[in-house]
Design a protein around this motif. Structure first.
Motif, PDB file in Angstrom:
ATOM      1  N   GLU A  84       0.743  -1.419  -0.176  1.00  0.00           N
ATOM      2  CA  GLU A  84       0.095  -0.134   0.279  1.00  0.00           C
ATOM      3  C   GLU A  84       0.839   1.636  -0.507  1.00  0.00           C
ATOM      4  O   GLU A  84       1.703   1.554   1.204  1.00  0.00           O
ATOM      5  N   ASP A  85       0.932   1.389  -1.015  1.00  0.00           N
ATOM      6  CA  ASP A  85       1.885   2.495  -1.364  1.00  0.00           C
ATOM      7  C   ASP A  85       1.306   3.585  -2.390  1.00  0.00           C
ATOM      8  O   ASP A  85       0.810   3.400  -3.483  1.00  0.00           O
ATOM      9  N   GLU A  86       1.307   5.059  -2.239  1.00  0.00           N
ATOM     10  CA  GLU A  86      -0.019   6.120  -2.966  1.00  0.00           C
ATOM     11  C   GLU A  86       1.050   5.974  -4.683  1.00  0.00           C
ATOM     12  O   GLU A  86       0.543   6.266  -5.721  1.00  0.00           O
ATOM     13  N   MET A  87       2.316   5.897  -4.756  1.00  0.00           N
ATOM     14  CA  MET A  87       2.782   6.007  -6.257  1.00  0.00           C
ATOM     15  C   MET A  87       3.345   4.614  -6.101  1.00  0.00           C
ATOM     16  O   MET A  87       2.772   5.252  -7.893  1.00  0.00           O
ATOM     17  N   ILE A  88       3.675   4.178  -5.831  1.00  0.00           N
ATOM     18  CA  ILE A  88       3.402   2.665  -6.027  1.00  0.00           C
ATOM     19  C   ILE A  88       2.031   2.148  -7.385  1.00  0.00           C
ATOM     20  O   ILE A  88       1.533   1.819  -7.885  1.00  0.00           O
TER      21      ILE A  88
ATOM     22  N   THR B 142      -0.225   4.677  -8.143  1.00  0.00           N
ATOM     23  CA  THR B 142      -0.083   5.442  -9.610  1.00  0.00           C
ATOM     24  C   THR B 142       0.176   4.620 -10.644  1.00  0.00           C
ATOM     25  O   THR B 142       0.250   4.206 -11.697  1.00  0.00           O
TER      26      THR B 142
ATOM     27  N   LEU C  25       9.499   0.971 -11.420  1.00  0.00           N
ATOM     28  CA  LEU C  25      10.212   0.819  -9.870  1.00  0.00           C
ATOM     29  C   LEU C  25      11.747   0.190  -9.953  1.00  0.00           C
ATOM     30  O   LEU C  25      11.716   1.113  -8.757  1.00  0.00           O
TER      31      LEU C  25
ATOM     32  N   LYS D  36      13.969   1.340 -12.000  1.00  0.00           N
ATOM     33  CA  LYS D  36      14.670   2.629 -12.186  1.00  0.00           C
ATOM     34  C   LYS D  36      14.673   3.576 -11.267  1.00  0.00           C
ATOM     35  O   LYS D  36      15.484   4.239 -10.447  1.00  0.00           O
ATOM     36  N   LEU D  37      13.242   3.430 -10.206  1.00  0.00           N
ATOM     37  CA  LEU D  37      13.433   4.237  -8.495  1.00  0.00           C
ATOM     38  C   LEU D  37      14.191   4.252  -8.156  1.00  0.00           C
ATOM     39  O   LEU D  37      15.000   4.335  -7.062  1.00  0.00           O
ATOM     40  N   ASN D  38      14.785   1.984  -7.723  1.00  0.00           N
ATOM     41  CA  ASN D  38      15.296   1.902  -6.783  1.00  0.00           C
ATOM     42  C   ASN D  38      16.206   2.586  -6.492  1.00  0.00           C
ATOM     43  O   ASN D  38      17.621   2.353  -5.391  1.00  0.00           O
ATOM     44  N   HIS D  39      17.336   2.657  -8.147  1.00  0.00           N
ATOM     45  CA  HIS D  39      18.744   2.399  -7.806  1.00  0.00           C
ATOM     46  C   HIS D  39      19.157   3.947  -8.551  1.00  0.00           C
ATOM     47  O   HIS D  39      20.241   4.307  -8.470  1.00  0.00           O
ATOM     48  N   GLU D  40      17.983   4.692  -8.350  1.00  0.00           N
ATOM     49  CA  GLU D  40      18.521   6.507  -7.636  1.00  0.00           C
ATOM     50  C   GLU D  40      18.416   7.020  -6.809  1.00  0.00           C
ATOM     51  O   GLU D  40      17.504   7.330  -5.703  1.00  0.00           O
ATOM     52  N   GLU D  41      19.612   6.992  -5.892  1.00  0.00           N
ATOM     53  CA  GLU D  41      19.906   7.815  -4.451  1.00  0.00           C
ATOM     54  C   GLU D  41      20.857   8.645  -4.850  1.00  0.00           C
ATOM     55  O   GLU D  41      21.759   9.031  -5.291  1.00  0.00           O
TER      56      GLU D  41
END
Lengths: 66, 132
Positions: free
Chosen positions: B65-69, B71, B125, B127-132
């Motif tokens: 449960e996560d709003e971005m996920i 979306t 997902l 892609k977002l995981n590897h960006e910090e």
């Protein structure tokens, strides 16, 4: 819309994962917001502002093309 | 702990199952298996297995449960819907023209659309995981 979450996070010296845990979202969500790839809901924006003890508009600011 | 482990296990099992069954389906298609009209049920088994595994993967993500996920998931389903319409329409038009494309016939159906939905969602997902 740009935001200063990364700056606020740095001030408090917390990681994306820490912030995500406190707010109750995934780390990817925090990452996406920081990178301006996702505009958070009002609820999430307020939660972030409350956590950093600042006003929502101090974190999120509109850009010219918004 | 189980709340965290279960979705991850579901997703891993689902992804392994769908990759292997899809590979099997495509190997059979490219070997022109069943072109004489017999033994097509053998092709049907991995195809249906693939469908079940897709449901595994999707249900695993539904638990998060996560709003971005949410979306991202919705966007992936929308793209899948568009792709489904394009494939179905092409298949329909080619059929009307009297052409029978074996590959398109295999892609025609909900399984391929589900694969696209899951892969595009997982890719976003990652892609977002590897960006910090």
């Amino acid at each position: 819309m740009k935001n200063s979450i990364k700056v606020e996070r740095a001030k408090k010296d917390i990681t994306q994962a820490d912030l995500a845990k406190v707010i109750g979202v995934s780390r990817q969500t925090i990452n996406a917001i920081e990178k301006n790839k996702y505009v958070p809901s009002t609820v999430l924006a307020i939660k972030l502002a409350q956590h950093f003890e600042v006003a929502v508009m101090d974190i999120f600011t509109l850009e010219e093309n918004d | 702990m189980m709340k965290l482990l279960l979705p991850s296990a579901f997703r891993t099992i689902g992804l392994i199952m769908c990759a292997s069954s899809l590979l099997y389906v495509f190997v059979l298609i490219f070997m022109n298996f069943g072109s004489d009209g017999t033994n097509l049920w053998i092709l049907e088994i991995p195809w249906q297995l693939f469908m079940v595994s897709m449901v595994f993967v999707i249900s695993a993500r539904r638990r998060v449960e996560d709003e971005m996920i949410a979306t991202l998931r919705l966007a992936a389903f929308q793209r899948g819907l568009y792709l489904g319409v394009i494939i179905s329409f092409s298949y329909f038009v080619l059929n009307l023209m009297g052409l029978d494309f074996r590959l398109l016939k295999a892609l025609h159906g909900i399984n391929f659309i589900l694969l696209y939905v899951v892969l595009s969602f997982e890719y976003q997902l990652r892609k977002l995981n590897h960006e910090e």
